[in-house]
Every structure is written in structure tokens, then in C-alpha cells.
Design a protein around this motif. Structure first.
Motif, PDB file in Angstrom:
ATOM      1  N   ASP A   1       9.295  13.768  -0.287  1.00 32.59           N
ATOM      2  CA  ASP A   1      10.692  13.982   0.094  1.00 32.59           C
ATOM      3  C   ASP A   1      11.542  12.718  -0.019  1.00 32.59           C
ATOM      4  O   ASP A   1      12.699  12.704   0.405  1.00 32.59           O
ATOM      5  CB  ASP A   1      10.770  14.519   1.526  1.00 32.59           C
ATOM      6  N   ALA A   2      10.987  11.647  -0.597  1.00 35.72           N
ATOM      7  CA  ALA A   2      11.764  10.411  -0.733  1.00 35.72           C
ATOM      8  C   ALA A   2      12.807  10.556  -1.831  1.00 35.72           C
ATOM      9  O   ALA A   2      12.535  11.121  -2.894  1.00 35.72           O
ATOM     10  CB  ALA A   2      10.837   9.244  -1.050  1.00 35.72           C
ATOM     11  N   PRO A   3      14.024  10.043  -1.636  1.00 40.11           N
ATOM     12  CA  PRO A   3      15.035  10.076  -2.704  1.00 40.11           C
ATOM     13  C   PRO A   3      14.547   9.290  -3.923  1.00 40.11           C
ATOM     14  O   PRO A   3      13.955   8.215  -3.780  1.00 40.11           O
ATOM     15  CB  PRO A   3      16.240   9.374  -2.063  1.00 40.11           C
ATOM     16  N   SER A   4      14.794   9.812  -5.107  1.00 39.85           N
ATOM     17  CA  SER A   4      14.354   9.112  -6.322  1.00 39.85           C
ATOM     18  C   SER A   4      15.197   9.554  -7.508  1.00 39.85           C
ATOM     19  O   SER A   4      15.865  10.580  -7.456  1.00 39.85           O
ATOM     20  CB  SER A   4      12.877   9.402  -6.600  1.00 39.85           C
ATOM     21  N   PHE A   5      15.168   8.738  -8.553  1.00 41.63           N
ATOM     22  CA  PHE A   5      15.707   9.191  -9.841  1.00 41.63           C
ATOM     23  C   PHE A   5      14.727   8.762 -10.933  1.00 41.63           C
ATOM     24  O   PHE A   5      13.977   7.798 -10.777  1.00 41.63           O
ATOM     25  CB  PHE A   5      17.113   8.658 -10.108  1.00 41.63           C
ATOM     26  N   GLY A   6      14.737   9.522 -12.031  1.00 44.28           N
ATOM     27  CA  GLY A   6      13.784   9.273 -13.112  1.00 44.28           C
ATOM     28  C   GLY A   6      12.650  10.288 -13.062  1.00 44.28           C
ATOM     29  O   GLY A   6      12.429  10.942 -12.040  1.00 44.28           O
ATOM     30  N   PRO A   7      11.899  10.431 -14.177  1.00 43.17           N
ATOM     31  CA  PRO A   7      10.831  11.436 -14.233  1.00 43.17           C
ATOM     32  C   PRO A   7       9.695  11.162 -13.257  1.00 43.17           C
ATOM     33  O   PRO A   7       9.315  10.014 -13.048  1.00 43.17           O
ATOM     34  CB  PRO A   7      10.347  11.353 -15.686  1.00 43.17           C
ATOM     35  N   LYS A   8       9.145  12.225 -12.637  1.00 48.86           N
ATOM     36  CA  LYS A   8       8.054  12.068 -11.670  1.00 48.86           C
ATOM     37  C   LYS A   8       6.801  11.490 -12.304  1.00 48.86           C
ATOM     38  O   LYS A   8       6.007  10.828 -11.636  1.00 48.86           O
ATOM     39  CB  LYS A   8       7.728  13.420 -11.017  1.00 48.86           C
ATOM     40  N   ASP A   9       6.603  11.768 -13.597  1.00 50.70           N
ATOM     41  CA  ASP A   9       5.403  11.258 -14.275  1.00 50.70           C
ATOM     42  C   ASP A   9       5.741  10.039 -15.133  1.00 50.70           C
ATOM     43  O   ASP A   9       5.126   9.786 -16.167  1.00 50.70           O
ATOM     44  CB  ASP A   9       4.756  12.360 -15.120  1.00 50.70           C
ATOM     45  N   ALA A  10       6.715   9.254 -14.695  1.00 49.09           N
ATOM     46  CA  ALA A  10       7.151   8.069 -15.447  1.00 49.09           C
ATOM     47  C   ALA A  10       6.009   7.070 -15.603  1.00 49.09           C
ATOM     48  O   ALA A  10       5.086   7.008 -14.792  1.00 49.09           O
ATOM     49  CB  ALA A  10       8.318   7.407 -14.720  1.00 49.09           C
ATOM     50  N   LYS A  11       6.108   6.266 -16.661  1.00 50.10           N
ATOM     51  CA  LYS A  11       5.103   5.228 -16.889  1.00 50.10           C
ATOM     52  C   LYS A  11       5.208   4.116 -15.849  1.00 50.10           C
ATOM     53  O   LYS A  11       4.225   3.437 -15.551  1.00 50.10           O
ATOM     54  CB  LYS A  11       5.274   4.639 -18.293  1.00 50.10           C
ATOM     55  N   VAL A  12       6.399   3.925 -15.320  1.00 48.16           N
ATOM     56  CA  VAL A  12       6.620   2.867 -14.327  1.00 48.16           C
ATOM     57  C   VAL A  12       7.344   3.460 -13.121  1.00 48.16           C
ATOM     58  O   VAL A  12       8.387   4.103 -13.274  1.00 48.16           O
ATOM     59  CB  VAL A  12       7.453   1.703 -14.912  1.00 48.16           C
ATOM     60  N   THR A  13       6.786   3.260 -11.933  1.00 45.26           N
ATOM     61  CA  THR A  13       7.416   3.699 -10.695  1.00 45.26           C
ATOM     62  C   THR A  13       7.786   2.472  -9.875  1.00 45.26           C
ATOM     63  O   THR A  13       6.935   1.631  -9.580  1.00 45.26           O
ATOM     64  CB  THR A  13       6.478   4.603  -9.876  1.00 45.26           C
ATOM     65  N   ILE A  14       9.062   2.375  -9.525  1.00 49.29           N
ATOM     66  CA  ILE A  14       9.554   1.282  -8.677  1.00 49.29           C
ATOM     67  C   ILE A  14       9.875   1.858  -7.308  1.00 49.29           C
ATOM     68  O   ILE A  14      10.730   2.742  -7.192  1.00 49.29           O
ATOM     69  CB  ILE A  14      10.814   0.621  -9.268  1.00 49.29           C
ATOM     70  N   VAL A  15       9.181   1.377  -6.280  1.00 50.24           N
ATOM     71  CA  VAL A  15       9.471   1.794  -4.910  1.00 50.24           C
ATOM     72  C   VAL A  15      10.227   0.658  -4.236  1.00 50.24           C
ATOM     73  O   VAL A  15       9.749  -0.475  -4.187  1.00 50.24           O
ATOM     74  CB  VAL A  15       8.184   2.118  -4.129  1.00 50.24           C
ATOM     75  N   GLU A  16      11.425   0.974  -3.748  1.00 50.71           N
ATOM     76  CA  GLU A  16      12.289  -0.027  -3.123  1.00 50.71           C
ATOM     77  C   GLU A  16      12.388   0.214  -1.623  1.00 50.71           C
ATOM     78  O   GLU A  16      12.651   1.329  -1.182  1.00 50.71           O
ATOM     79  CB  GLU A  16      13.705   0.056  -3.727  1.00 50.71           C
ATOM     80  N   TRP A  17      12.182  -0.863  -0.829  1.00 50.04           N
ATOM     81  CA  TRP A  17      12.482  -0.814   0.604  1.00 50.04           C
ATOM     82  C   TRP A  17      13.785  -1.558   0.809  1.00 50.04           C
ATOM     83  O   TRP A  17      13.911  -2.727   0.421  1.00 50.04           O
ATOM     84  CB  TRP A  17      11.356  -1.446   1.427  1.00 50.04           C
ATOM     85  N   SER A  18      14.774  -0.880   1.426  1.00 49.94           N
ATOM     86  CA  SER A  18      16.122  -1.426   1.468  1.00 49.94           C
ATOM     87  C   SER A  18      16.814  -1.137   2.798  1.00 49.94           C
ATOM     88  O   SER A  18      16.334  -0.340   3.611  1.00 49.94           O
ATOM     89  CB  SER A  18      16.927  -0.840   0.302  1.00 49.94           C
ATOM     90  N   ASP A  19      17.955  -1.800   3.009  1.00 49.71           N
ATOM     91  CA  ASP A  19      18.731  -1.752   4.256  1.00 49.71           C
ATOM     92  C   ASP A  19      20.206  -1.701   3.854  1.00 49.71           C
ATOM     93  O   ASP A  19      20.688  -2.580   3.150  1.00 49.71           O
ATOM     94  CB  ASP A  19      18.398  -3.018   5.056  1.00 49.71           C
ATOM     95  N   PHE A  20      20.925  -0.672   4.300  1.00 49.37           N
ATOM     96  CA  PHE A  20      22.307  -0.474   3.858  1.00 49.37           C
ATOM     97  C   PHE A  20      23.280  -1.538   4.388  1.00 49.37           C
ATOM     98  O   PHE A  20      24.399  -1.639   3.895  1.00 49.37           O
ATOM     99  CB  PHE A  20      22.795   0.922   4.252  1.00 49.37           C
ATOM    100  N   GLU A  21      22.837  -2.325   5.365  1.00 50.27           N
ATOM    101  CA  GLU A  21      23.710  -3.372   5.898  1.00 50.27           C
ATOM    102  C   GLU A  21      23.348  -4.756   5.348  1.00 50.27           C
ATOM    103  O   GLU A  21      23.972  -5.752   5.700  1.00 50.27           O
ATOM    104  CB  GLU A  21      23.629  -3.371   7.434  1.00 50.27           C
ATOM    105  N   CYS A  22      22.347  -4.802   4.465  1.00 40.29           N
ATOM    106  CA  CYS A  22      21.866  -6.068   3.919  1.00 40.29           C
ATOM    107  C   CYS A  22      22.669  -6.437   2.665  1.00 40.29           C
ATOM    108  O   CYS A  22      22.682  -5.681   1.685  1.00 40.29           O
ATOM    109  CB  CYS A  22      20.381  -5.941   3.577  1.00 40.29           C
ATOM    110  N   PRO A  23      23.333  -7.597   2.655  1.00 39.84           N
ATOM    111  CA  PRO A  23      24.167  -7.962   1.500  1.00 39.84           C
ATOM    112  C   PRO A  23      23.365  -8.165   0.222  1.00 39.84           C
ATOM    113  O   PRO A  23      23.841  -7.904  -0.877  1.00 39.84           O
ATOM    114  CB  PRO A  23      24.839  -9.268   1.941  1.00 39.84           C
ATOM    115  N   PHE A  24      22.107  -8.614   0.364  1.00 32.57           N
ATOM    116  CA  PHE A  24      21.272  -8.825  -0.817  1.00 32.57           C
ATOM    117  C   PHE A  24      20.875  -7.487  -1.449  1.00 32.57           C
ATOM    118  O   PHE A  24      20.737  -7.385  -2.665  1.00 32.57           O
ATOM    119  CB  PHE A  24      20.033  -9.645  -0.444  1.00 32.57           C
ATOM    120  N   CYS A  25      20.716  -6.462  -0.597  1.00 28.66           N
ATOM    121  CA  CYS A  25      20.381  -5.131  -1.111  1.00 28.66           C
ATOM    122  C   CYS A  25      21.531  -4.563  -1.941  1.00 28.66           C
ATOM    123  O   CYS A  25      21.310  -3.902  -2.965  1.00 28.66           O
ATOM    124  CB  CYS A  25      20.052  -4.188   0.042  1.00 28.66           C
TER     125      CYS A  25
END
Length: 657
Positions: free
Chosen positions: A275-299
């Protein structure tokens, strides 16, 4: 870079430009081209001197023993332990420094008796009690001269030698007033990052350990030069320390729990929830999982890079978003829950972009405004926020992030390979191409597309040499946690004492309540449970609830009130707190007066300070005879430690009756 680190660096820069010029400590000529004076030369760095962090910490000295002139330009604050052999060695160095610098150096003493030195705290209290009769420093010297003889009889003998009124000395030593001074000093030490002894702050700059006298002099000379510049610019000598402290940093950067050491760019087993939000094909060759914070300026800075990745690798890369709202960002958790409410209606990424474009406006009204602009069903959206529907999901993401080492934001895992920070597209491209090649090799060898991500993770972790997450960290040191006046139940002489640091608004804390009751039932008479408060800053009602619980404790109903709070975690406003008190038959005038006057604010704050001192970073955290156990763990985890402690004391464990 963390905000408190930035502040520290700025403070260092500001204090380095005293009197309108950069103070380097080693000038070869002055503004007129002349050679430096002897005084300036004395400020030059000493050969082989150990470099010292330029950060200036705010170290209060009120209420502590002081030796030296109030007009001294340099103040040395020492955190010490009378049973520590390194402290006694450093004491000789401090005495020599006072002789060498005379009226220019003032010494302030803070108490930090370490938990594994059982006689250190009694010695500290004895010295402070001597101070009540004007003999602190004399007693202090005797203690360091006799650091292996600190039993009660020894302490009384030293008091007698100094001609103290022994009856008064004993009464002072047992008084809560002096114990609270020790607790205050220890909390300050923890806040400043001075976790060992001896630790020194010279005009706020940290010097750790019993170092050679030359290292002290290098720092003292540097600070003396800065202080002299302040006096020349009009600051009275008696106000120099206060002027420096005014620009000091309140606390050391918090150190997140360290992951077991692994090779550079190590692979970790990183799950992708369905149920995690994602974009790109589920069977992609490369999966990038990002941990982020909406109040973080670097994010927010990495947003354009992610869009470029989406455009460049539309068929080969999948990006998955997971939440890691940091505790010092008050609106980040609410924003995370709101984004999941938008995700429920198929608009996560559009909402994600609005949040990052409006990081300074993440209050509830703004969150609703963005949902309205995206045409979301507002009744459904508001209901999700009101009910806390996605709170557990956000907390689960956060816990999963911590488990794989994503303690800062943004943190990425590219096919499980750690990649930290808002890095440019070219840096991402390099690692994506490497991982894409690894995936293509697996596909060519027969790996099915649907199994690709799991196989990439498996092989990546193997390439580390061993899976980092499989390495059990060493158990933290045993802490000296005193029950004091905390609410407690169970016999005072129980062989095992469990001290809980908890938060009435924390869902994990409520989950462990039945576990503790089970432990108390199974180990009846052998376990004492004490409760201390650690209301987390992002739980708005947690501190008022803690103070209300203490107001109930005043009337003998702490545990009954405790159970009501945990059973009603979503209703902890003032009206609800009064309602629970009414239901328990409390004297309502007394209860309300305690809340109105903030009667228990100091006790709750003291618990929080103690939690900081002993390394409590989250709730619930337990200390079982001083051994830490973190989280809402199952009963078996508690039993393992309890049984070990009972065995040490020669007591039969619960399952051996």
C-alpha cells in the motif's frame, strides 16, 4: 546538516570575529604590520596541541560551587565524579591552572556521578552538604585525595576533620534539595553531550578527559584573547561570561541509534509494502525506496531530481515513498497522515508536490486547503485525519526506516543499497546504472521478473559479507535509575525494579500496558514497577496528561488514572482529563487547582531530563534493574531480563516455582 549543528557553526564564526576582526590565535603581524606583543604571542596555538571544536555551549553556573574571581575572563566548568580516577588526576591539572592564571580563571564544579561508581553520588552529596557550611572546596580536595575511601564512615570522618556540624551535615546530605542539584547537573551533562568524566567547558567550549595541561592552556589562552577583546569593546569583565553564553548552543546534536557497521554503500533488506505510494513499474529493474519528511528542506530539494529520474527511466525505475517525520518537525507527522488520506483517493503524488511547495504552511487548515484544491472528497479526507486512520501506517514506516538505518531524511535505498541525502541527478544516475546492470545480469541468468527485487536484495546483502541487520548490538551499559518519588507499585524491597519512561499519547506505550500487568501477576512480590514521564514533543496532549496523572497520584489514584488515559488516548484534552478524574471520585477542586497551577510541571520536566541523561530517545523505554529494554516488546523479552536478574540475586524465576 542538522539545524543545531548549523547554529553551532554560526556561533563559532560569530565569536571568532570579535572586535571587528578575525581572531586566529596566531597572528604574525598586526594591522600596522608590526610584530605581535608578548600577550598576543601567548595566545598562539601551542605545538602539538589537540584541536578543539569551536562550538560554544550554553553552560549555566548558577547554584554551583564556584572558586575564583567573579570578574575572571575565563570560566572553566568541570563535570566530575569523585570515584573516577581520571577526575582525581585532572583535579591536579585544574589546581595548577588556577595558580598559573590567577584572577583570570574561575572554576565551577558540576556533579556527574557515574552509575557504575556506587560511592560517587554519596560523595557528591557529602561535598554539597559541606558546601552548605561553606566548606565545599576543602571537602572536594579531601575526596579527590581519598578516592578509594568513600564509604559512609569515611565521608563522616572527613566532615569531622573539617569541623563541620555533623548533625546539620547529615540532614543536608539526606535532603531532596541536594539530590535535585545532582540530578540537575547530570541532566545538563547529558544535554551537552558530556557523558563521561571528567568533562570541561572553557567559556562554553568542550574539552573531554584528563588531558595534558598544554591542551587546557591552548584553549584558555584562545578564550582569554576573545574575552579581552570583549572588554575592550565595552563589555564589563563581570559580564563577559554572560555575553558569551547568550550566543551559546543549548545542547549537543542528538545522536540517533547507530546501525551496526557495514561496508560503504551497504545493501539492506528493504521491504516494499503493497500500500506504499509509488510510481514506475512494479517489476522494474531498479527500485528506489525513499524515507522522507514533508517539513525537511533537504527532502524538498530532491523533488526535481526524482522527476528527472521518472522521465529518464520511465520503464526501468520504480520509486516508493515511505514516511520518516522527524521529532523536531512539529507538522511533519500530520502532513504525512494527510498525504496518505490523499493517497486513499488516488492523489498522493499531486498532494506530495503541494506539501513540498508549501513547507511553511502545514497546519490543519492548510492541509485541508490543498485537498480542496485537488478536488478530493473532503468529508472522506477530514474523517481520515480526525480518526487518525493512517497514524499507524506512518508510525510503521518510521519504525521500518529506523530498523534499516534511515534515521535522517532523505534516505534512499536503491535495490537495497543505501544512498543518503539530497544528491544531484548525476549521482543517482551512476548508482541506477550500476543496479540496472546487476538486474539485467540476473534476468539473463533466468531470474523471473516478478522475483527480481527479492533476488537483488538477497544477493546485495550477501555481498556485504554478512547482513548488517543480523548483527546483534552490544547491550547498553547498566544505568543507575532511582525510583525517587515516581508512582510505583510492588514491594520496595523487590529483587527486580522496572522503571518505565512513557507517554500517554504514544500508541506503543498503550500496547505494553497488558504486558506489564502480566509480568506483575507472574512475578508477584518479586517485581516493582515505577512510572516516569517522557511526553514526546509531537504529542500535544501528552504533557498535560502526565501532569494530570500526577495530580491523581496526589490523591492515591495514579494507576487507575493511568489506565483511563491509555484506554482513551485520542481524548486527552482538558475536559476529558477532568472527566476521568470525576469518574474516579477525585476531589475535583484539588485536581483542577493542581492543573491550573502547573503544580507537577517541574516533576514531569525532571523525568524528561533524566530520560535524556540516560539515553531515552523514544517511548516506551524500560530499565530493568538499570538494563534498558526499548519498545513495546513481548512478555518473553521482559522475562528473559527479569529471570537473569533474579538468578543474580539467587531468587527463583517465575517459571521455576
Amino acid at each position: 546538516m542538522k539545524p543545531n549543528v548549523i547554529v553551532a557553526l554560526l556561533v563559532g564564526l560569530v565569536l571568532g570575529f570579535v572586535g571587528g576582526r578575525a581572531f586566529t590565535g596566531s597572528p604574525t603581524t598586526n594591522a600596522a604590520g608590526n610584530k605581535p606583543t608578548a600577550a598576543a604571542a601567548a595566545n598562539a596555538p601551542r605545538p602539538n596541541a589537540r584541536p578543539v571544536d569551536p562550538t560554544v555551549f550554553k553552560v549555566p553556573i548558577d547554584g554551583s560551587p564556584v572558586k575564583g574571581n567573579a570578574d575572571a575572563l575565563v570560566t572553566l566548568v568541570e563535570f566530575s565524579d569523585y570515584q573516577c580516577p581520571f577526575c582525581s588526576r585532572a583535579n591536579a591539572t585544574v589546581e595548577q591552572l588556577q595558580k598559573d592564571y590567577g584572577s583570570k580563571l574561575r572554576v565551577v564544579m558540576k556533579q556527574n556521578p557515574l552509575s557504575f561508581h556506587p560511592r560517587a553520588k554519596p560523595a557528591a552529596l557529602a561535598a554539597l552538604a559541606a558546601g552548605e557550611q561553606g566548606k565545599y572546596w576543602e571537602y572536594h580536595e579531601i575526596l579527590f585525595a581519598n578516592s578509594k575511601a568513600l564509604e559512609d564512615a569515611d565521608l563522616e570522618k572527613y566532615a569531622s576533620q573539617l569541623g563541620l556540624d555533623l548533625t546539620r551535615w547529615k540532614a543536608d546530605m539526606a535532603s531532596p534539595k541536594l539530590s535535585s542539584i545532582v540530578d540537575r547537573d547530570q541532566a545538563l551533562a547529558g544535554k551537552l553531550g558530556a557523558n563521561g568524566t571528567p568533562a570541561f567547558f572553557i567559556n562554553g567550549r568542550f574539552l573531554s578527559g584528563a588531558q595534558p595541561i598544554a591542551n587546557f592552556k591552548t584553549l584558555i589562552d584562545e578564550e582569554l584573547g576573545k574575552a579581552e577583546a570583549l572588554t575592550r569593546s565595552g563589555t564589563p569583565a563581570s559580564q563577559v561570561y554572560a555575553a558569551i553564553m547568550a550566543k551559546g548552543v543549548e545542547s549537543a546534536p542528538s545522536k540517533a541509534a547507530q546501525q551496526p557497521e557495514a561496508p560503504a554503500q551497504a545493501y539492506r533488506k528493504v521491504d516494499v509494502p503493497d500500500d506504499a505510494p509509488s510510481f514506475g513499474p512494479k517489476d522494474a529493474k531498479v527500485t528506489i525506496v525513499e524515507w522522507s519528511d514533508f517539513e525537511c528542506p533537504f527532502c524538498s530539494r530532491v523533488g526535481p531530481t526524482l522527476k528527472q529520474i521518472k522521465e529518464t527511466y520511465a520503464k526501468d525505475v520504480r520509486v516508493v515513498f515511505r514516511h520518516q517525520p522527524l521529532s523536531f518537525h512539529p507538522n511533519a507527522k500530520g502532513a504525512a497522515e494527510a498525504s496518505m488520506a490523499a493517497h486513499e483517493q488516488g492523489k498522493f503524488w499531486e498532494y506530495h508536490d503541494k506539501l513540498f511547495a508549501n513547507q511553511r504552511a502545514l497546519d490543519r487548515a492548510s492541509l485541508e486547503k490543498y485537498a480542496q484544491e485537488l478536488g478530493l472528497n473532503m468529508n472522506q479526507f477530514k474523517a481520515a485525519l480526525d480518526s487518525g486512520k493512517f497514524r499507524a501506517k506512518v508510525e510503521a514506516d518510521s519504525a521500518a526506516g529506523a530498523a534499516v538505518g534511515a534515521n535522517g531524511t532523505p534516505t534512499f535505498f536503491v535495490n537495497g543499497r543505501e544512498f543518503v541525502g539530497a544528491q544531484p541527478f548525476d549521482n543517482f544516475k551512476k548508482i541506477i546504472e550500476e543496479e540496472k546492470a546487476r538486474a539485467e545480469k540476473l534476468l539473463a541468468s533466468g531470474t523471473k521478473q516478478g522475483d527480481l527485487y527479492a533476488k537483488l536484495i538477497e544477493e546485495g546483502v550477501k555481498s556485504n559479507g554478512s547482513a548488517p541487520q543480523a548483527q546483534a548490538p552490544a547491550e547498553p551499559p547498566v544505568q543507575n535509575i532511582e525510583v525517587g518519588n515516581a508512582p510505583a507499585r510492588g514491594p520496595k524491597n523487590a529483587p527486580v525494579t522496572i522503571v518505565a519512561f512513557s507517554d500517554f499519547e504514544c500508541p506503543f506505550c498503550s500496547r505494553v500496558v497488558p504486558t506489564l500487568k502480566q509480568i506483575e501477576d507472574e512475578y508477584k512480590g518479586k517485581v516493582r514497577v515505577a512510572f516516569k514521564h517522557q511526553p514526546l514533543p509531537f504529542h500535544a496532549n501528552a504533557k498535560p496528561a502526565a501532569m494530570a496523572a500526577m495530580a491523581a497520584h496526589e490523591q492515591g489514584k495514579f494507576w487507575e488514572y493511568h489506565d483511563k488515559l491509555f484506554a482513551n488516548q485520542r481524548a486527552l484534552d482538558r475536559a476529558s482529563l477532568e472527566k476521568y478524574a470525576q469518574e474516579l471520585g477525585l476531589n475535583m477542586n484539588q485536581f483542577k487547582a493542581a492543573l491550573d497551577s502547573n503544580k507537577y510541571d517541574a516533576q514531569v520536566t525532571a523525568d524528561m531530563s533524566e530520560a535524556s541523561r540516560v539515553g531515552v530517545n523514544g517511548t516506551p523505554t524500560f530499565f530493568i534493574n538499570g538494563r534498558s529494554l526499548v519498545g513495546a516488546q513481548p512478555a518473553e523479552a521482559f522475562k528473559r531480563v527479569i529471570d537473569e536478574e533474579l538468578k543474580k540475586k539467587g531468587t527463583v524465576a517465575a517459571d521455576q516455582k
